[in-house]
Design an enzyme around this catalytic site. Structure first.
Site, PDB file in Angstrom:
ATOM      1  N   ASP A  65     -27.720  11.964  20.621  1.00 36.18           N
ATOM      2  CA  ASP A  65     -28.048  13.377  20.807  1.00 36.18           C
ATOM      3  C   ASP A  65     -27.754  14.201  19.562  1.00 36.18           C
ATOM      4  O   ASP A  65     -27.060  13.750  18.646  1.00 36.18           O
ATOM      5  CB  ASP A  65     -27.232  13.956  21.964  1.00 36.18           C
ATOM      6  N   TYR A 123     -19.125   2.840  22.605  1.00 29.59           N
ATOM      7  CA  TYR A 123     -19.039   4.213  22.121  1.00 29.59           C
ATOM      8  C   TYR A 123     -17.573   4.599  21.992  1.00 29.59           C
ATOM      9  O   TYR A 123     -16.731   4.158  22.781  1.00 29.59           O
ATOM     10  CB  TYR A 123     -19.707   5.179  23.100  1.00 29.59           C
TER      11      TYR A 123
END
Length: 275
Positions: A65, A123
């Site tokens: 993002d 992540y």
């Protein structure tokens, strides 16, 4: 090959190459190319054109993002077959802005695809938990000046590990998806003085799933969500049952796994690295 030596895909025999990429995403509008705004994919494709005179898609393992970062993003791209990988790596990095660096360029089998071949991902999410934020960390962490109960957050992490429906933590509307069931293999929170780092490994992630899980865990650390409430929030399978979304600034795509052994080793390290 210089920019002046324009070749088309029809004239040049091409092969499949893997790129490993790291970037600071705070000045970019995410991964996916956009006509008018700077993106990671757009920057990489422009660099390929500048170096090889080719317009080729750079296909990432996933779309990060706006404002998020990567330590180990992976992409695939079609480049000339006989390219000198080391020279090409230098040329591409020279053509890129400083926040983006290709750390590996390697020819791979034609059937390798950065997204479709992935077995899982890791992540990291970073929080700076101190009244003062160092300038160098601005845009690279979630800055939380108020004291968090880190032990409570660590105690809550195991609730999110396993195979389950993560619909409560997926942004709606989402990209097309067959199911909201995912397997989270490990979720760990480490503390290094004022820097808190979550590490989460899964076979795949729903849109904004990591940031939504982190927000839920921080609510625990703030004393605003009791740990005993987490099973109810997960079981609801409804985004409205869970808290909001953690900022993009703290999120890093750490690594992408293409074989089970490598992922298993990362999961083992994650579980052993609790402190």
């Amino acid at each position: 090959m210089t920019h002046s030596q324009h070749n088309t895909a029809e004239e040049t025999p091409l092969a499949n190459y893997r790129m490993d990429i790291r970037y600071d995403g705070q000045d970019y509008y995410g991964w996916q190319r956009h006509k008018e705004k700077p993106t990671i994919q757009g920057a990489l494709e422009n660099a390929v054109t500048e170096c090889f005179g080719l317009r080729c898609n750079v296909e990432g393992s996933g779309r990060t993002d706006r404002g998020t970062h990567a330590l180990g993003q992976v992409a695939t791209v079609r480049l000339p077959k006989e390219v000198d990988e080391k020279k090409a790596l230098r040329s591409l990095n020279k053509a890129l802005d400083d926040p983006i660096e290709i750390t590996l360029l390697q020819r791979v089998e034609d059937n390798f695809h950065a997204r479709d071949s992935a077995q899982g991902k890791c992540y990291c999410y970073k929080i700076w938990n101190h009244p003062d934020l160092p300038q160098a960390m601005d845009g690279k962490v979630w800055y939380i000046p108020g004291k968090l109960n880190v032990k409570a957050m660590q105690k809550a992490c195991p609730f999110f590990v396993g195979t389950m429906d993560y619909a409560s933590f997926a942004k709606v509307p989402n990209y097309k998806r067959a199911t909201t069931i995912r397997t989270v293999h490990a979720l760990n929170l480490n503390r290094d003085e004022d820097l808190l780092t979550f590490s989460i490994i899964a076979d795949g992630f729903l849109y904004k799933m990591v940031r939504n899980i982190v927000r839920a865990l921080v609510k625990v650390g703030e004393g605003r969500t009791p740990i005993k409430e987490l099973p109810r929030i997960i079981k609801a399978k409804n985004r409205n049952a869970a808290p909001g979304t953690a900022p993009a600034s703290g999120l890093y795509l750490d690594s992408v796994f293409y074989d089970q052994d490598t992922m298993n080793a990362a999961v083992k390290r994650n579980r052993e690295n609790k402190k």
